[in-house]
Design an enzyme around this catalytic site. Structure first.
Site, mmCIF file in Angstrom:
data_model
loop_
_atom_site.group_PDB
_atom_site.id
_atom_site.type_symbol
_atom_site.label_atom_id
_atom_site.label_comp_id
_atom_site.label_asym_id
_atom_site.label_seq_id
_atom_site.Cartn_x
_atom_site.Cartn_y
_atom_site.Cartn_z
ATOM 1 N N SER A 30 2.455 -0.139 19.183
ATOM 2 C CA SER A 30 2.625 0.899 18.158
ATOM 3 C C SER A 30 1.966 2.194 18.612
ATOM 4 O O SER A 30 0.912 2.178 19.248
ATOM 5 C CB SER A 30 1.995 0.446 16.836
ATOM 6 O OG SER A 30 2.650 -0.677 16.327
ATOM 7 N N VAL A 82 -8.282 0.002 12.873
ATOM 8 C CA VAL A 82 -8.254 -0.288 14.306
ATOM 9 C C VAL A 82 -9.476 0.235 15.051
ATOM 10 O O VAL A 82 -10.047 -0.469 15.887
ATOM 11 C CB VAL A 82 -6.937 0.233 14.946
ATOM 12 C CG1 VAL A 82 -6.813 1.750 14.862
ATOM 13 C CG2 VAL A 82 -6.837 -0.220 16.401
ATOM 14 N N GLY A 85 0.738 -6.804 21.271
ATOM 15 C CA GLY A 85 0.694 -6.073 22.536
ATOM 16 C C GLY A 85 0.206 -4.644 22.429
ATOM 17 O O GLY A 85 0.136 -3.929 23.426
ATOM 18 N N ARG A 141 0.281 5.904 17.638
ATOM 19 C CA ARG A 141 -0.422 6.569 16.548
ATOM 20 C C ARG A 141 -1.029 7.877 17.048
ATOM 21 O O ARG A 141 -1.239 8.068 18.240
ATOM 22 C CB ARG A 141 -1.546 5.682 15.986
ATOM 23 C CG ARG A 141 -1.089 4.384 15.350
ATOM 24 C CD ARG A 141 -0.355 4.647 14.045
ATOM 25 N NE ARG A 141 0.016 3.406 13.374
ATOM 26 C CZ ARG A 141 1.188 2.807 13.516
ATOM 27 N NH1 ARG A 141 2.102 3.322 14.346
ATOM 28 N NH2 ARG A 141 1.464 1.709 12.836
ATOM 29 N N ALA A 161 2.745 1.776 -3.318
ATOM 30 C CA ALA A 161 1.861 2.226 -4.397
ATOM 31 C C ALA A 161 1.495 3.693 -4.214
ATOM 32 O O ALA A 161 1.484 4.477 -5.173
ATOM 33 C CB ALA A 161 0.607 1.353 -4.434
ATOM 34 N N LYS A 162 1.203 4.069 -2.974
ATOM 35 C CA LYS A 162 0.840 5.460 -2.696
ATOM 36 C C LYS A 162 2.027 6.400 -2.917
ATOM 37 O O LYS A 162 1.860 7.519 -3.423
ATOM 38 C CB LYS A 162 0.328 5.581 -1.258
ATOM 39 C CG LYS A 162 -1.098 5.100 -1.052
ATOM 40 C CD LYS A 162 -2.091 6.020 -1.733
ATOM 41 C CE LYS A 162 -3.504 5.827 -1.240
ATOM 42 N NZ LYS A 162 -4.465 6.719 -1.928
ATOM 43 N N ASN A 186 -4.674 9.060 10.311
ATOM 44 C CA ASN A 186 -5.742 8.438 11.108
ATOM 45 C C ASN A 186 -6.906 9.387 11.383
ATOM 46 O O ASN A 186 -7.078 9.869 12.501
ATOM 47 C CB ASN A 186 -5.172 7.878 12.417
ATOM 48 C CG ASN A 186 -4.131 6.807 12.175
ATOM 49 O OD1 ASN A 186 -4.409 5.782 11.573
ATOM 50 N ND2 ASN A 186 -2.916 7.063 12.624
ATOM 51 N N TYR A 196 0.835 -1.210 0.000
ATOM 52 C CA TYR A 196 0.000 0.000 0.000
ATOM 53 C C TYR A 196 0.865 1.254 0.000
ATOM 54 O O TYR A 196 0.692 2.156 -0.830
ATOM 55 C CB TYR A 196 -0.901 -0.039 1.229
ATOM 56 C CG TYR A 196 -1.715 1.202 1.489
ATOM 57 C CD1 TYR A 196 -2.734 1.587 0.631
ATOM 58 C CD2 TYR A 196 -1.493 1.971 2.635
ATOM 59 C CE1 TYR A 196 -3.509 2.711 0.886
ATOM 60 C CE2 TYR A 196 -2.261 3.094 2.903
ATOM 61 C CZ TYR A 196 -3.268 3.461 2.027
ATOM 62 O OH TYR A 196 -4.026 4.581 2.292
#
Length: 398
Positions: free
Chosen positions: A266, A244, A263, A268, A196-197, A222, A193
């Protein structure tokens, strides 16, 4: 008709841009208008401007209230064009008739990146090529929606976990005109992804440099709010895995533990859709400030780990629904178990806001808890009864 009975947008031509110039009504070809972002942008343009929108998509469920049929005060302002940009010759005609094309069309669900990599690459690069070509050949302005995923991994993620430089902003804050785009190995198809972007961004930038294409590239970080994604088995495939927030919403609505991938470590940032749409509105109406620019659109103040997001959503949903949280509200799962082979991730995504603030004077406003309350209230009202019926039918047939 007297001015008192005119719709709110009737006087929009008298509005001024950021440089004090009158804003002339535009005709906008919006590709992907029926999706999450497109539906909110259509509402904004219909409520506050005199712009005309050709709403292009394969579905119109999220904008049905605007187009099926259009309310009397929007007659002639918005029209729905059901077409697939992969193979429909009508697309060039719509772009030719418009002043501005906004391309929102994409496959943008992480679960698809390594399970449907070909579809992901075709949707985000190959299918976008004609849009860029038609805009360039017909001297039409383009606002193209990319993604914060083009940044890939942060520089800091390659340092030891206890290295003091990992905490320095220059090693993790993402800048449009400075930060490198760092992806994982080819076998990690999660990056299909992002690659490609990034490639379509480079093509658009090259069209601007060589052929004079007027463009703006948007990198969303997000964007969250009502109508985001889908709830599996209700308004999307039962086996589907949305992003998410919709995943966690689905778990909460079904009173299931929230699944934390690796877990949930990450980090964001999340921005409210209405704040983000205001930024896009500014891009549309200030071409002199937006042309040739790449804009991060996010909220660095709303940074959390995915685990912290799950904790906040559990607390907020308990207040919204009146239902107490589960005794064990979260479970850990591996990325291989959740996404399959080939998954990889970025550790942290924090947008630098310097360029958009300087060019458009835009800053996000909505705190994370407020946007979660708004979104989960919508999810509860929209989906709870449908999920109850679905679960009861499944129980009766088992």
């Amino acid at each position: 008709m007297s001015s008192s009975s005119s719709p709110p947008a009737a006087s929009a031509a008298a509005r001024l841009d950021l440089d004090g110039n009158p804003i002339a009504p535009l005709t906008i070809c919006m590709i992907g208008a029926g999706g999450f972002i497109g539906s909110h942008l259509c509402e904004k343009l219909m409520a506050e401007t005199a712009h005309v929108v050709y709403a292009v998509d394969v579905y119109c469920d999220k904008i049905r209230h605007l187009v099926d049929p259009a309310p009397p005060h929007l007659h002639g302002r918005i029209s729905f064009h059901r077409l697939n940009i992969k193979n429909d010759s009508r697309l060039e005609g719509l772009i030719k008739m418009a002043d501005l094309t906004i391309n929102l069309a994409a496959i943008c669900t992480p679960a698809d990146y390594n399970t449907r990599p070909l579809d992901t690459i075709y949707s985000n690069f190959i299918d976008a090529l004609p849009v860029v070509k038609y805009c360039s050949e017909n001297n039409k302005r383009l606002i193209h929606f990319s993604t914060c995923e083009v940044y890939g991994k942060t520089i800091g993620s390659f340092l030891p976990t206890d290295h003091p430089l990992r905490k320095e902003p220059e090693f993790y804050v993402l800048k449009e005109d400075e930060s490198p785009c760092i992806f994982g190995p080819i076998v990690k198809q999660r990056w299909s992804y992002a690659c490609a972007k990034q490639l379509i961004e480079r093509l658009i930038f090259a069209e601007g440099a060589e052929n004079g294409l007027e463009f703006t590239i948007v990198r969303p970080f997000n964007w969250i709010g009502p109508r985001m994604d889908f709830i599996p088995g209700v308004d999307g495939p039962s086996e589907g895995v949305p992003r998410v927030l919709a995943c966690f919403s689905n778990n909460l609505l079904r009173r299931e533990p929230l699944k934390l991938v690796d877990g949930g470590q990450s980090q964001r940032t999340f921005v409210y859709i209405k704040d983000a749409i205001e930024a896009v509105h500014l891009m549309i109406e200030n071409p002199a400030r937006a042309n040739g620019q790449i804009f991060n659109v996010g909220n660095p103040n709303n940074e959390v780990t995915v685990r912290q997001l799950a904790e906040m959503m559990t607390e907020v949903y308990a207040n919204v629904s009146g239902e107490p949280p589960l005794d064990e509200p979260m479970i850990d799962v591996s990325s291989k178990q959740f996404y399959g082979e080939g998954y990889d991730d970025s550790d942290k995504r924090i947008p630098d806001m310097t360029i958009i603030n300087k060019q458009l004077g835009w800053n996000p406003k909505t705190p994370l808890k407020d946007l979660l309350e708004t979104t989960l209230t919508y999810q509860h009202k929209t989906y709870k009864e449908a999920i109850k019926r679905q679960m009861s039918q499944a129980s009766a047939s088992s």
